[in-house]
Write a protein that holds these residues in place. Structure first.
Motif, PDB file in Angstrom:
ATOM      1  N   LYS A  40     -21.575 -51.373  26.909  1.00 18.65           N
ATOM      2  CA  LYS A  40     -20.613 -50.896  27.897  1.00 18.65           C
ATOM      3  C   LYS A  40     -19.307 -52.388  27.755  1.00 18.65           C
ATOM      4  CE  LYS A  40     -23.146 -48.063  30.443  1.00 18.65           C
ATOM      5  NZ  LYS A  40     -23.535 -47.934  32.511  1.00 18.65           N
ATOM      6  N   VAL A  41     -20.092 -53.805  27.745  1.00 21.64           N
ATOM      7  CA  VAL A  41     -18.626 -54.281  27.843  1.00 21.64           C
ATOM      8  C   VAL A  41     -17.620 -54.724  26.772  1.00 21.64           C
ATOM      9  CG1 VAL A  41     -18.980 -57.226  27.731  1.00 21.64           C
ATOM     10  CG2 VAL A  41     -20.599 -56.132  29.579  1.00 21.64           C
ATOM     11  N   HIS A  42     -18.739 -54.705  25.682  1.00 19.95           N
ATOM     12  CA  HIS A  42     -18.410 -54.542  24.023  1.00 19.95           C
ATOM     13  C   HIS A  42     -17.136 -53.463  24.012  1.00 19.95           C
ATOM     14  CE1 HIS A  42     -21.956 -57.120  22.239  1.00 19.95           C
ATOM     15  NE2 HIS A  42     -21.244 -57.673  23.354  1.00 19.95           N
TER      16      HIS A  42
ATOM     17  N   LYS B 155     -34.232 -49.270  31.513  1.00 23.09           N
ATOM     18  CA  LYS B 155     -35.823 -49.307  31.401  1.00 23.09           C
ATOM     19  C   LYS B 155     -35.963 -48.712  30.798  1.00 23.09           C
ATOM     20  CE  LYS B 155     -34.900 -47.188  36.302  1.00 23.09           C
ATOM     21  NZ  LYS B 155     -34.772 -45.465  37.025  1.00 23.09           N
ATOM     22  N   SER B 156     -37.086 -48.699  29.875  1.00 23.79           N
ATOM     23  CA  SER B 156     -37.610 -48.286  29.047  1.00 23.79           C
ATOM     24  C   SER B 156     -37.158 -49.581  27.754  1.00 23.79           C
ATOM     25  CB  SER B 156     -37.655 -46.754  28.224  1.00 23.79           C
ATOM     26  OG  SER B 156     -37.409 -45.731  28.989  1.00 23.79           O
ATOM     27  N   GLY B 157     -37.066 -50.278  28.191  1.00 28.62           N
ATOM     28  CA  GLY B 157     -37.435 -51.525  27.617  1.00 28.62           C
ATOM     29  C   GLY B 157     -35.539 -51.546  26.647  1.00 28.62           C
ATOM     30  N   ASN B 158     -35.117 -51.437  27.491  1.00 26.96           N
ATOM     31  CA  ASN B 158     -33.754 -51.514  26.778  1.00 26.96           C
ATOM     32  C   ASN B 158     -32.760 -52.660  26.816  1.00 26.96           C
ATOM     33  OD1 ASN B 158     -33.726 -48.828  25.605  1.00 26.96           O
ATOM     34  ND2 ASN B 158     -32.640 -47.965  27.562  1.00 26.96           N
ATOM     35  N   GLY B 159     -33.450 -53.808  27.657  1.00 25.42           N
ATOM     36  CA  GLY B 159     -33.426 -54.686  28.115  1.00 25.42           C
ATOM     37  C   GLY B 159     -31.632 -54.919  29.169  1.00 25.42           C
ATOM     38  N   PHE B 160     -30.955 -55.658  28.058  1.00 28.80           N
ATOM     39  CA  PHE B 160     -29.709 -55.249  28.303  1.00 28.80           C
ATOM     40  C   PHE B 160     -28.632 -54.994  27.316  1.00 28.80           C
ATOM     41  CE2 PHE B 160     -29.617 -59.303  31.206  1.00 28.80           C
ATOM     42  CZ  PHE B 160     -29.444 -59.077  32.672  1.00 28.80           C
ATOM     43  N   THR B 161     -28.896 -54.215  26.508  1.00 23.69           N
ATOM     44  CA  THR B 161     -28.094 -53.419  25.506  1.00 23.69           C
ATOM     45  C   THR B 161     -27.227 -52.913  25.497  1.00 23.69           C
ATOM     46  OG1 THR B 161     -30.270 -53.630  23.894  1.00 23.69           O
ATOM     47  CG2 THR B 161     -28.914 -52.218  23.495  1.00 23.69           C
TER      48      THR B 161
ATOM     49  N   GLU C   3     -22.111 -53.296  40.740  1.00 26.15           N
ATOM     50  CA  GLU C   3     -21.527 -54.294  40.669  1.00 26.15           C
ATOM     51  C   GLU C   3     -20.834 -55.421  39.573  1.00 26.15           C
ATOM     52  OE1 GLU C   3     -23.005 -55.317  45.322  1.00 26.15           O
ATOM     53  OE2 GLU C   3     -23.623 -55.878  43.244  1.00 26.15           O
ATOM     54  N   PHE C   4     -21.863 -55.058  38.631  1.00 25.48           N
ATOM     55  CA  PHE C   4     -21.054 -56.246  37.766  1.00 25.48           C
ATOM     56  C   PHE C   4     -20.275 -55.543  37.300  1.00 25.48           C
ATOM     57  CE2 PHE C   4     -21.561 -57.266  33.023  1.00 25.48           C
ATOM     58  CZ  PHE C   4     -21.741 -58.864  32.956  1.00 25.48           C
ATOM     59  N   LEU C   5     -20.461 -54.467  35.994  1.00 23.51           N
ATOM     60  CA  LEU C   5     -19.625 -53.582  35.250  1.00 23.51           C
ATOM     61  C   LEU C   5     -18.391 -52.642  36.265  1.00 23.51           C
ATOM     62  CD1 LEU C   5     -22.282 -51.115  34.201  1.00 23.51           C
ATOM     63  CD2 LEU C   5     -21.020 -53.201  32.702  1.00 23.51           C
ATOM     64  N   GLN C   6     -18.658 -52.887  37.906  1.00 25.16           N
ATOM     65  CA  GLN C   6     -17.076 -52.768  38.566  1.00 25.16           C
ATOM     66  C   GLN C   6     -16.405 -54.106  38.389  1.00 25.16           C
ATOM     67  OE1 GLN C   6     -18.629 -52.277  42.564  1.00 25.16           O
ATOM     68  NE2 GLN C   6     -18.422 -49.848  42.226  1.00 25.16           N
ATOM     69  N   ASN C   7     -16.540 -55.153  38.034  1.00 29.91           N
ATOM     70  CA  ASN C   7     -16.130 -56.469  37.886  1.00 29.91           C
ATOM     71  C   ASN C   7     -15.751 -56.792  36.609  1.00 29.91           C
ATOM     72  OD1 ASN C   7     -15.589 -58.949  40.385  1.00 29.91           O
ATOM     73  ND2 ASN C   7     -17.770 -57.602  40.493  1.00 29.91           N
ATOM     74  N   ALA C   8     -16.380 -56.185  35.547  1.00 29.62           N
ATOM     75  CA  ALA C   8     -16.205 -56.544  34.007  1.00 29.62           C
ATOM     76  C   ALA C   8     -14.579 -55.223  33.209  1.00 29.62           C
ATOM     77  CB  ALA C   8     -17.222 -56.041  33.383  1.00 29.62           C
TER      78      ALA C   8
ATOM     79  N   PHE D  77     -20.795 -60.687  26.099  1.00 32.42           N
ATOM     80  CA  PHE D  77     -21.933 -60.266  26.971  1.00 32.42           C
ATOM     81  C   PHE D  77     -22.275 -61.829  27.280  1.00 32.42           C
ATOM     82  CE2 PHE D  77     -25.947 -58.744  28.641  1.00 32.42           C
ATOM     83  CZ  PHE D  77     -25.269 -59.083  29.716  1.00 32.42           C
ATOM     84  N   GLY D  78     -22.225 -61.788  28.479  1.00 33.47           N
ATOM     85  CA  GLY D  78     -23.277 -63.659  27.997  1.00 33.47           C
ATOM     86  C   GLY D  78     -24.007 -63.115  29.845  1.00 33.47           C
ATOM     87  N   ILE D  79     -25.509 -63.833  29.191  1.00 38.97           N
ATOM     88  CA  ILE D  79     -26.179 -64.188  30.488  1.00 38.97           C
ATOM     89  C   ILE D  79     -26.525 -65.341  30.792  1.00 38.97           C
ATOM     90  CG2 ILE D  79     -27.296 -62.247  29.815  1.00 38.97           C
ATOM     91  CD1 ILE D  79     -29.912 -63.284  27.891  1.00 38.97           C
TER      92      ILE D  79
END
Length: 505
Positions: A128-130, A117-123, A56-61, A136-138
């Motif tokens: 993708k946002v960039h 997963k696997s410790g990637n966090g929001f990397t 949903e987030f990426l669709q909006n982005a 990208f904000g949190i």
């Protein structure tokens, strides 16, 4: 010849890569001005509460990139509780449903955010946002989570990559938590940390360095400002973020009971800060922003010096379009309850006060009326490029010693209205970068009201400038106005506004 060409191409590729690298280093090491203008973007909260998923987030982005980026909306922000598992029993103030790492730091829920997963966090999300040309904000909360304190996780020392040690021992979450200082609106969720301790600073440093490593471009820090002011945490977080060798905006939220004196304590440490509670799609919330925005402008806080750039009083998101409700476990399911007039009033005040503009509706279902309001070129011009923005107190409900000439208007003469107090009308004024005068009228009352501004009083808003005549156009109606001896005036609908773009001599 072919060999020479290949060598030349190789040289150019190598030189180009070297030049780009050196240029990037020079730029990032220089004093980049952050938030030179009020930031714009999209935030997930008004449409999704805390339950938004990666899809949903990426669709909006993607839609922000396609439809709003050209209008300056460049940030897409995941709001709160991205680390909470969406399972039975979990809600906005539940305990024990969060994903934390071995160091007590929040990690995205891998079910809602599978790329984490696997410790990637929001990397991967940041990448993708960039790639969409966006930033990208949190959203983050104050201090440390109750769940981490209950688990008594060790504190990470990012300088060694191991547990933080001092005075011959390893430090843990319970050592740094101030349990009597819990977030006022999320008492089960988070509490402050003791920043006088090396371990307390080490924990905060590990958080913000991780966000930077993920590729985050904006951190929205909650429960540290307004009635929950924690200047110590804000100061240290700002110090850590100031060392990031690229632009990374620092935002504070919310701003319940914020005052100009309080704002002056933080404005130099951040890039934007909320100056009121959450703004939802009810008229009372919109109306509540007039006095506080006036006070911040009068204190010269609009565009004041901030973290590596400027800072901006933030009036909160624009809750237009397709929305959810506050703190619920539901996604977007209803339309904005504000009338069209009220939405125009909100957007006009936000523009005149130079607030950051963060759209809150589900971009996948944005309607034409909403899109036209949030992308209105005059309002966006005012929001970024106007100056001398402030309340204009010289407006009345009654016509006095004036002769008004309204070109192309055949309306009957404006009469005064009984039952409307001076507190029920407001006005703002600003200067455009080409010398224009922007004059906004706001009707905060429950009935249609005439509002007048005498031409001679316009000079009072600009030191050393005498205004003899004005002509121009009202934005929403398209009417042309001109005056030499009289007033600028119009009838303004219930909760509505008028915005004049004037050329004055």
């Amino acid at each position: 010849m072919r060999g020479f060409t290949l060598c030349l191409v190789s040289f150019l590729v190598i030189f180009g890569s070297w030049f780009q690298s050196v240029s990037s280093q020079n730029v990032t090491k220089s004093d980049i001005q952050q938030a030179a203008f009020p930031p714009r973007g999209w935030n997930s909260y008004d449409a999704f509460s805390w339950i938004i998923s990666e899809e949903e987030f990426l669709q909006n982005a993607e839609l922000v990139s396609q439809r709003l980026l050209a209008h300056g909306y460049e940030y897409v922000v995941v709001d709160y509780l991205w680390y909470r598992k969406k399972v039975p029993g979990a809600h906005s103030n539940s305990l024990g449903f969060d994903v934390i790492d071995q160091w007590g730091r929040m990690a995205p829920d891998p079910v809602r955010w599978p790329s984490s997963k696997s410790g990637n966090g929001f990397t991967e999300i940041a990448k993708k946002v960039h790639s969409l040309g966006l930033k990208f904000g949190i959203h983050i909360m104050a201090g440390i989570s109750t769940q981490a304190v209950n688990a008594n996780t060790p504190i990470l020392d990012t300088t060694t990559g191991a547990a933080y040690q001092e005075s011959g021992r390893v430090w843990h979450a319970k050592d740094i938590a101030i349990q009597e200082r819990r977030c006022g609106w999320m008492t089960n969720g988070f509490m402050s940390v003791n920043t006088t301790l090396g371990a307390g600073k080490a924990f905060l440093r590990s958080l913000h360095e991780q966000y930077a490593a993920w590729g985050v471009d904006l951190v929205k820090h909650d429960c540290v400002f307004g009635e929950d002011l924690d200047l110590n945490e804000i100061t240290y977080a700002s110090e850590v973020l100031s060392k990031v060798n690229r632009p990374l905006l620092y935002s504070l939220s919310p701003g319940v009971k914020a005052t100009p004196d309080m704002a002056k304590q933080v404005s130099g440490l951040v890039n934007m800060y909320r100056i009121a509670g959450d703004d939802w799609d009810v008229w009372g919330d919109v109306k509540s922003h007039f006095n506080v925005s006036r006070d911040m402008a009068a204190a010269n806080l609009i565009g004041a010096k901030g973290l590596k750039g400027n800072s901006w009083p933030d009036l909160d998101m624009l809750p237009f379009g397709w929305l959810t409700d506050a703190a619920v476990n539901d996604g977007p399911h209803r339309s904005c309850r504000l009338t069209l007039e009220e939405q125009r009033t909100q957007m006009t005040l936000w523009a005149m006060a130079k607030s950051p503009l963060m759209y809150g509706g589900d971009v996948r279902k944005i309607d034409n009326a909403t899109y036209e309001i949030i992308t209105n070129p005059t309002l966006l011009e005012i929001n970024h490029f106007s100056s001398n923005n402030k309340e204009f107190p010289y407006v009345t409900k009654n016509e006095t010693r004036n002769q008004v000439k309204e070109i192309r208007s055949k309306e009957a003469p404006i009469q005064s209205v009984e039952g409307v107090s001076s507190a029920d009308i407001s006005s703002w004024i600003a200067t455009g970068r080409k010398g224009e005068v922007y004059l906004a009228f706001f009707n905060l009352s429950e009935q249609k009201t005439p509002i007048y501004a005498h031409r001679s009083n316009l000079s009072k808003a600009f030191t050393g400038k005498r205004i003899r005549s004005c002509k121009g156009q009202e934005l929403w109606s398209g009417k042309y106005v001109a005056t030499k001896k009289g007033s600028i005036s119009t009838d303004v609908g219930v909760h509505g506004c008028a915005l004049f773009v004037l050329n004055c001599k």
